[in-house]
Design a protein around this motif. Structure first.
Motif, PDB file in Angstrom:
ATOM      1  N   ARG A  84      86.789  10.462  56.654  1.00  0.00           N
ATOM      2  CA  ARG A  84      86.268  10.012  57.941  1.00  0.00           C
ATOM      3  C   ARG A  84      85.507  11.098  58.690  1.00  0.00           C
ATOM      4  N   SER A  85      85.509  12.311  58.163  1.00  0.00           N
ATOM      5  CA  SER A  85      84.804  13.406  58.825  1.00  0.00           C
ATOM      6  C   SER A  85      83.299  13.157  58.792  1.00  0.00           C
ATOM      7  N   PRO A  86      82.580  13.638  59.797  1.00  0.00           N
ATOM      8  CA  PRO A  86      81.115  13.422  59.839  1.00  0.00           C
ATOM      9  C   PRO A  86      80.421  14.064  58.651  1.00  0.00           C
ATOM     10  N   ARG A  87      79.350  13.413  58.200  1.00  0.00           N
ATOM     11  CA  ARG A  87      78.588  13.897  57.043  1.00  0.00           C
ATOM     12  C   ARG A  87      77.254  14.519  57.428  1.00  0.00           C
ATOM     13  N   ASN A  88      76.853  14.403  58.671  1.00  0.00           N
ATOM     14  CA  ASN A  88      75.545  14.924  59.082  1.00  0.00           C
ATOM     15  C   ASN A  88      75.641  16.019  60.140  1.00  0.00           C
ATOM     16  N   ARG A  89      76.826  16.470  60.439  1.00  0.00           N
ATOM     17  CA  ARG A  89      77.009  17.584  61.379  1.00  0.00           C
ATOM     18  C   ARG A  89      78.318  18.296  61.061  1.00  0.00           C
ATOM     19  N   VAL A  90      78.453  19.528  61.564  1.00  0.00           N
ATOM     20  CA  VAL A  90      79.659  20.330  61.322  1.00  0.00           C
ATOM     21  C   VAL A  90      80.545  20.258  62.558  1.00  0.00           C
ATOM     22  N   PRO A  91      81.746  19.684  62.450  1.00  0.00           N
ATOM     23  CA  PRO A  91      82.626  19.590  63.617  1.00  0.00           C
ATOM     24  C   PRO A  91      83.140  20.961  64.051  1.00  0.00           C
ATOM     25  N   TRP A  92      83.701  21.004  65.254  1.00  0.00           N
ATOM     26  CA  TRP A  92      84.092  22.279  65.850  1.00  0.00           C
ATOM     27  C   TRP A  92      85.122  23.026  65.016  1.00  0.00           C
ATOM     28  N   TYR A  93      86.056  22.303  64.380  1.00  0.00           N
ATOM     29  CA  TYR A  93      87.105  22.986  63.624  1.00  0.00           C
ATOM     30  C   TYR A  93      86.558  23.638  62.363  1.00  0.00           C
ATOM     31  N   ASP A  94      85.487  23.082  61.787  1.00  0.00           N
ATOM     32  CA  ASP A  94      84.867  23.736  60.641  1.00  0.00           C
ATOM     33  C   ASP A  94      84.034  24.938  61.077  1.00  0.00           C
ATOM     34  N   VAL A  95      83.419  24.838  62.247  1.00  0.00           N
ATOM     35  CA  VAL A  95      82.703  25.999  62.799  1.00  0.00           C
ATOM     36  C   VAL A  95      83.698  27.133  63.046  1.00  0.00           C
ATOM     37  N   LEU A  96      84.861  26.791  63.592  1.00  0.00           N
ATOM     38  CA  LEU A  96      85.910  27.798  63.826  1.00  0.00           C
ATOM     39  C   LEU A  96      86.352  28.429  62.506  1.00  0.00           C
ATOM     40  N   ALA A  97      86.511  27.615  61.456  1.00  0.00           N
ATOM     41  CA  ALA A  97      86.918  28.137  60.148  1.00  0.00           C
ATOM     42  C   ALA A  97      85.874  29.108  59.597  1.00  0.00           C
ATOM     43  N   VAL A  98      84.597  28.776  59.768  1.00  0.00           N
ATOM     44  CA  VAL A  98      83.529  29.668  59.303  1.00  0.00           C
ATOM     45  C   VAL A  98      83.574  30.985  60.066  1.00  0.00           C
ATOM     46  N   LEU A  99      83.767  30.918  61.377  1.00  0.00           N
ATOM     47  CA  LEU A  99      83.837  32.142  62.187  1.00  0.00           C
ATOM     48  C   LEU A  99      85.035  33.000  61.797  1.00  0.00           C
ATOM     49  N   LEU A 100      86.194  32.365  61.603  1.00  0.00           N
ATOM     50  CA  LEU A 100      87.383  33.117  61.206  1.00  0.00           C
ATOM     51  C   LEU A 100      87.196  33.737  59.824  1.00  0.00           C
ATOM     52  N   GLY A 101      86.616  32.986  58.898  1.00  0.00           N
ATOM     53  CA  GLY A 101      86.355  33.532  57.571  1.00  0.00           C
ATOM     54  C   GLY A 101      85.407  34.714  57.609  1.00  0.00           C
ATOM     55  N   THR A 102      84.453  34.667  58.529  1.00  0.00           N
ATOM     56  CA  THR A 102      83.531  35.795  58.689  1.00  0.00           C
ATOM     57  C   THR A 102      84.247  37.006  59.260  1.00  0.00           C
ATOM     58  N   VAL A 103      85.077  36.796  60.266  1.00  0.00           N
ATOM     59  CA  VAL A 103      85.772  37.913  60.928  1.00  0.00           C
ATOM     60  C   VAL A 103      86.701  38.640  59.964  1.00  0.00           C
ATOM     61  N   VAL A 104      87.526  37.896  59.207  1.00  0.00           N
ATOM     62  CA  VAL A 104      88.500  38.554  58.320  1.00  0.00           C
ATOM     63  C   VAL A 104      87.800  39.331  57.212  1.00  0.00           C
ATOM     64  N   ASN A 105      86.622  38.875  56.798  1.00  0.00           N
ATOM     65  CA  ASN A 105      85.897  39.609  55.759  1.00  0.00           C
ATOM     66  C   ASN A 105      85.089  40.767  56.329  1.00  0.00           C
ATOM     67  N   VAL A 106      84.604  40.630  57.559  1.00  0.00           N
ATOM     68  CA  VAL A 106      83.932  41.753  58.209  1.00  0.00           C
ATOM     69  C   VAL A 106      84.901  42.914  58.380  1.00  0.00           C
ATOM     70  N   TYR A 107      86.170  42.610  58.620  1.00  0.00           N
ATOM     71  CA  TYR A 107      87.185  43.665  58.719  1.00  0.00           C
ATOM     72  C   TYR A 107      87.298  44.416  57.389  1.00  0.00           C
ATOM     73  N   ILE A 108      87.296  43.679  56.272  1.00  0.00           N
ATOM     74  CA  ILE A 108      87.345  44.319  54.955  1.00  0.00           C
ATOM     75  C   ILE A 108      86.087  45.144  54.711  1.00  0.00           C
ATOM     76  N   ILE A 109      84.934  44.593  55.086  1.00  0.00           N
ATOM     77  CA  ILE A 109      83.677  45.316  54.907  1.00  0.00           C
ATOM     78  C   ILE A 109      83.686  46.623  55.697  1.00  0.00           C
ATOM     79  N   THR A 110      84.186  46.559  56.918  1.00  0.00           N
ATOM     80  CA  THR A 110      84.175  47.730  57.801  1.00  0.00           C
ATOM     81  C   THR A 110      85.141  48.810  57.340  1.00  0.00           C
ATOM     82  N   TYR A 111      86.320  48.415  56.908  1.00  0.00           N
ATOM     83  CA  TYR A 111      87.378  49.384  56.591  1.00  0.00           C
ATOM     84  C   TYR A 111      87.708  49.426  55.102  1.00  0.00           C
ATOM     85  N   ALA A 112      86.788  49.008  54.246  1.00  0.00           N
ATOM     86  CA  ALA A 112      87.066  48.952  52.812  1.00  0.00           C
ATOM     87  C   ALA A 112      87.445  50.315  52.246  1.00  0.00           C
ATOM     88  N   LEU A 113      86.686  51.345  52.592  1.00  0.00           N
ATOM     89  CA  LEU A 113      86.971  52.673  52.059  1.00  0.00           C
ATOM     90  C   LEU A 113      88.276  53.229  52.611  1.00  0.00           C
TER      91      LEU A 113
END
Length: 416
Positions: A84-113
């Protein structure tokens, strides 16, 4: 099988309600396309060592994290949570998931060494939070793309260390704390950011791109036409065509998903047209495409994991895979033939089959990149290098015919 069935249900009239993935027409879709193309180009440039020429060294774990950002973003942008989820737009909870996925990986990128070189210590509260977010995003992404069963299995394995002390028999073990588990999965290089992710980020992605180039250039159609010409005349021809086409395409691609996408859209409708039931047609295509991962010379990700863990050469793995792969497809051919005899399904009319001579005459240039790929792998070139050279040869081969020439438009479509 589900993916095949769903793809055959979709039509222009009902794609909004039946399609299993989102589509974004207009400017939004164009922006996403160019982001995808840019990321594919980045992966290719990273693999060929382009950035090192400018004294920019990207630590492997940082590259893996960048790759992981794109994987998470693509999953939650294109794969809806429910029917039942929309097929032509990204709902807010998926936008939040994308942002969270970006943040947790940016932390790895920043402090990898720093993470790789610091002495043993328990993760901080922030790292525990990021680790839990990453695990939840992975499980939800698996649920959306592979189904609830695989996601549940992953959740069970994650939960086991917390209850091992109370498990019976050989399952009995020592309980682990949440901090320790997050440290192993999120911080340690043997967890999420392990060899498997690195192989996906530097190897599998190249073969996926190669598979896309095969489809866009017309080489995929050449392999399918060859399969039609050779197998279509026999009883149960469409299913045998699917098996042969998938084995040929899979032998130089190594990806079951790319295999289905390239061959299934042609073979499944034909199987249904000649009398195979939809679920059987989808099953044949799924099983045949999956076998491409054990069909030499390219094989799938598992072959490269074996190389890494056991320290054996690629040629040894290829030689060991030949007999099992042939037996796999022989068994599949046998079952298809028995089903055709049982249900009375005949061959494809000869008038509808392409000529073998004409097919080879029109498509022989596409054999060059395939032969080059096999040759380079046999000469002990790395799989990435062999694949990249083959992509270049494929682009050149496409220019032998006017209607298959790959200009920037087709190249960008292949990279999308």
């Amino acid at each position: 099988v589900d993916w095949c069935l769903e793809s055959m249900k979709e039509s222009p009239q009902d794609s909004e309600t039946v399609s299993t993935r989102r589509s974004f027409p207009g400017r939004g879709g164009q922006i996403l396309k160019w982001i995808t193309v840019s990321f594919a180009l980045y992966c290719v440039l990273y693999i060929v060592g382009f950035f090192q020429y400018f004294d920019v060294f990207i630590f492997p774990r940082r590259h893996d994290a960048v790759f992981f950002i794109f994987v998470i973003a693509s999953t939650f942008i294109y794969c809806p949570a429910t029917r039942r989820s929309p097929r032509n737009r990204v709902p807010w909870y998926d936008v939040l998931a994308v942002l969270l996925g970006t943040v947790v990986n940016v932390y790895i990128i920043t402090y990898a060494l720093d993470i790789s070189s610091r002495p043993y210590q328990l993760p901080s509260i922030l790292e525990v939070a990021f680790g839990l977010i990453t695990i939840i995003l992975i499980l939800e992404g698996v649920r959306r793309t592979a189904g609830i069963s695989l996601a549940t299995l992953g959740a069970i394995f994650f939960t086991y260390p917390f209850v091992a002390e109370w498990m019976p028999g050989f399952l009995d073990g020592r309980n682990q704390s949440l901090f320790r588990m997050v440290e192993i999965l999120y911080i340690y290089p043997a967890g999420i950011y392990s060899t498997t992710l690195h192989l996906l980020a530097v190897l599998v992605v190249v073969f996926l791109i190669f598979g896309a180039f095969l489809s866009v250039s017309g080489a995929g159609n050449f392999l399918i036409n060859i399969s039609y010409a050779l197998m279509g005349r026999y009883r149960g021809g469409p299913a045998k065509v699917a098996v042969m086409a998938s084995s040929l395409f899979g032998s130089i691609n190594g990806s079951g998903a790319a295999n289905v996408a390239a061959t299934g859209v042609i073979t499944i409708p034909l199987m249904k047209k000649l009398g195979y039931k939809p679920h059987y047609a989808a099953a044949v295509e799924a099983v045949a495409s999956n076998g491409g991962q054990i069909m030499p010379p390219v094989l799938g990700l598992t072959a490269f994991l074996i190389m890494d863990f056991l320290g054996v050469s690629y040629i040894q793995i290829v030689l060991a895979a030949i007999i099992p792969a042939l037996l796999y497809y022989a068994a599949l051919f046998t079952m298809i033939h028995l089903e055709a005899v049982k249900t009375g399904i005949q061959s494809i009319p000869r008038s509808e089959l392409p000529s073998i001579r004409k097919t080879f005459a029109e498509g022989w240039p596409f054999l060059v990149p395939m032969i080059l790929l096999v040759t380079l792998l046999g000469l002990q070139f790395s799989a990435q290098t062999a694949c990249l050279y083959s992509i270049g040869a494929l682009i050149i081969a496409s220019w032998f015919k006017k209607d298959t020439r790959m200009g920037w438009r087709k190249i960008s479509t292949a990279l999308d």
